[in-house]
Design a protein around this motif. Structure first.
Motif, mmCIF file in Angstrom:
data_model
loop_
_atom_site.group_PDB
_atom_site.id
_atom_site.type_symbol
_atom_site.label_atom_id
_atom_site.label_comp_id
_atom_site.label_asym_id
_atom_site.label_seq_id
_atom_site.Cartn_x
_atom_site.Cartn_y
_atom_site.Cartn_z
ATOM 1 N N THR A 11 34.187 48.742 35.964
ATOM 2 C CA THR A 11 32.854 48.896 36.789
ATOM 3 C C THR A 11 32.936 47.038 36.650
ATOM 4 O O THR A 11 32.551 46.036 36.092
ATOM 5 N N HIS A 12 32.719 46.442 38.234
ATOM 6 C CA HIS A 12 32.530 44.618 38.433
ATOM 7 C C HIS A 12 31.467 44.831 39.057
ATOM 8 O O HIS A 12 31.731 44.868 40.721
ATOM 9 N N LEU A 13 30.951 43.179 38.161
ATOM 10 C CA LEU A 13 29.778 43.372 38.911
ATOM 11 C C LEU A 13 30.014 42.329 40.400
ATOM 12 O O LEU A 13 30.769 41.548 40.258
ATOM 13 N N PRO A 14 28.506 42.052 41.398
ATOM 14 C CA PRO A 14 29.039 41.388 42.125
ATOM 15 C C PRO A 14 28.340 40.170 41.653
ATOM 16 O O PRO A 14 28.083 39.466 40.628
ATOM 17 N N ASP A 15 29.406 39.103 42.130
ATOM 18 C CA ASP A 15 29.232 37.530 41.680
ATOM 19 C C ASP A 15 28.117 37.319 42.645
ATOM 20 O O ASP A 15 28.058 37.467 43.951
ATOM 21 N N LEU A 16 27.336 36.728 42.194
ATOM 22 C CA LEU A 16 25.633 35.658 42.977
ATOM 23 C C LEU A 16 25.857 34.406 43.141
ATOM 24 O O LEU A 16 25.951 33.382 42.187
ATOM 25 N N PRO A 17 26.697 33.869 44.105
ATOM 26 C CA PRO A 17 27.298 32.501 44.003
ATOM 27 C C PRO A 17 26.300 31.429 43.901
ATOM 28 O O PRO A 17 26.409 30.232 43.377
ATOM 29 N N GLU A 18 25.437 31.844 44.265
ATOM 30 C CA GLU A 18 24.461 30.730 45.084
ATOM 31 C C GLU A 18 23.577 30.854 43.140
ATOM 32 O O GLU A 18 22.984 29.152 42.705
ATOM 33 N N ALA A 19 23.265 31.355 42.212
ATOM 34 C CA ALA A 19 22.867 31.006 41.226
ATOM 35 C C ALA A 19 23.399 30.977 40.046
ATOM 36 O O ALA A 19 23.372 30.120 39.448
ATOM 37 N N ARG A 20 25.169 31.098 40.315
ATOM 38 C CA ARG A 20 25.929 30.762 39.327
ATOM 39 C C ARG A 20 26.395 29.334 39.644
ATOM 40 O O ARG A 20 26.069 28.507 38.835
ATOM 41 N N GLY A 83 31.894 53.691 30.561
ATOM 42 C CA GLY A 83 33.190 53.196 31.476
ATOM 43 C C GLY A 83 33.637 52.160 31.219
ATOM 44 O O GLY A 83 32.553 51.237 30.488
ATOM 45 N N PRO A 84 34.802 50.853 31.126
ATOM 46 C CA PRO A 84 34.980 49.796 31.252
ATOM 47 C C PRO A 84 34.434 49.195 32.441
ATOM 48 O O PRO A 84 33.870 49.266 33.638
ATOM 49 N N ILE A 85 33.502 47.102 31.686
ATOM 50 C CA ILE A 85 33.073 46.650 31.868
ATOM 51 C C ILE A 85 33.838 45.594 31.839
ATOM 52 O O ILE A 85 33.193 44.559 30.874
ATOM 53 N N PRO A 86 34.791 45.004 32.356
ATOM 54 C CA PRO A 86 35.615 43.824 31.845
ATOM 55 C C PRO A 86 34.787 42.447 31.627
ATOM 56 O O PRO A 86 34.581 41.899 32.651
#
Length: 136
Positions: A11-20, A83-86
């Motif tokens: 599972t890949h979480l979405p990027d939150l560019p403004e927060a990051r 399941g994997p959360i890389p």
């Protein structure tokens, strides 16, 4: 003999560019969390900062908030509870850091069972995260 039954996909979480970008630019984690409450990395940073200052209960509260925000995002991303959360996927790191911080703070306030569950969840989700955070 290889297992012919594939496990769940990573599972890949979405990027939150403004927060990051706000956090990376040096904005206070509390300001980032207030502006982007769904961003687990801000909560992880707060949990880590407060734990380092000796405030385990506050760290626990911040870690738990980020953990639950991360679980919500994982489910929306198709995660079915295992399941994997890389660790290699940068947007996952905030959630994984919250999970470790929750374990550490829980241990510190005497919640041994929760601490062990969270640490096992971390290890089951990403051995790389476990190695980086718990063994680090």
């Amino acid at each position: 003999m290889d297992n012919l039954l594939a496990g769940p996909p990573p599972t890949h979480l979405p990027d939150l560019p403004e927060a990051r970008e706000a956090l990376e630019s040096g904005a206070k984690a509390s300001d980032v969390a207030a502006r982007f409450p769904a961003y687990p990395a801000a909560w992880a940073t707060l949990a880590e900062e407060y734990f380092a200052k000796g405030h385990a209960v506050t760290s626990y509260a911040f870690a738990r908030t980020g953990y639950h925000r991360g679980l919500d995002q994982l489910r929306r991303s198709g995660w079915k509870g295992h399941g994997p959360i890389p660790w290699e996927h940068e947007p996952n790191r905030g959630f994984l850091r919250c999970l470790y911080s929750l374990s550490r703070a829980a241990q510190s306030i005497g919640e041994k069972d929760e601490a062990e569950r969270c640490l096992q969840f971390l290890k089951d989700s990403s051995t790389e995260a476990y190695d980086a955070l718990a063994k680090g």
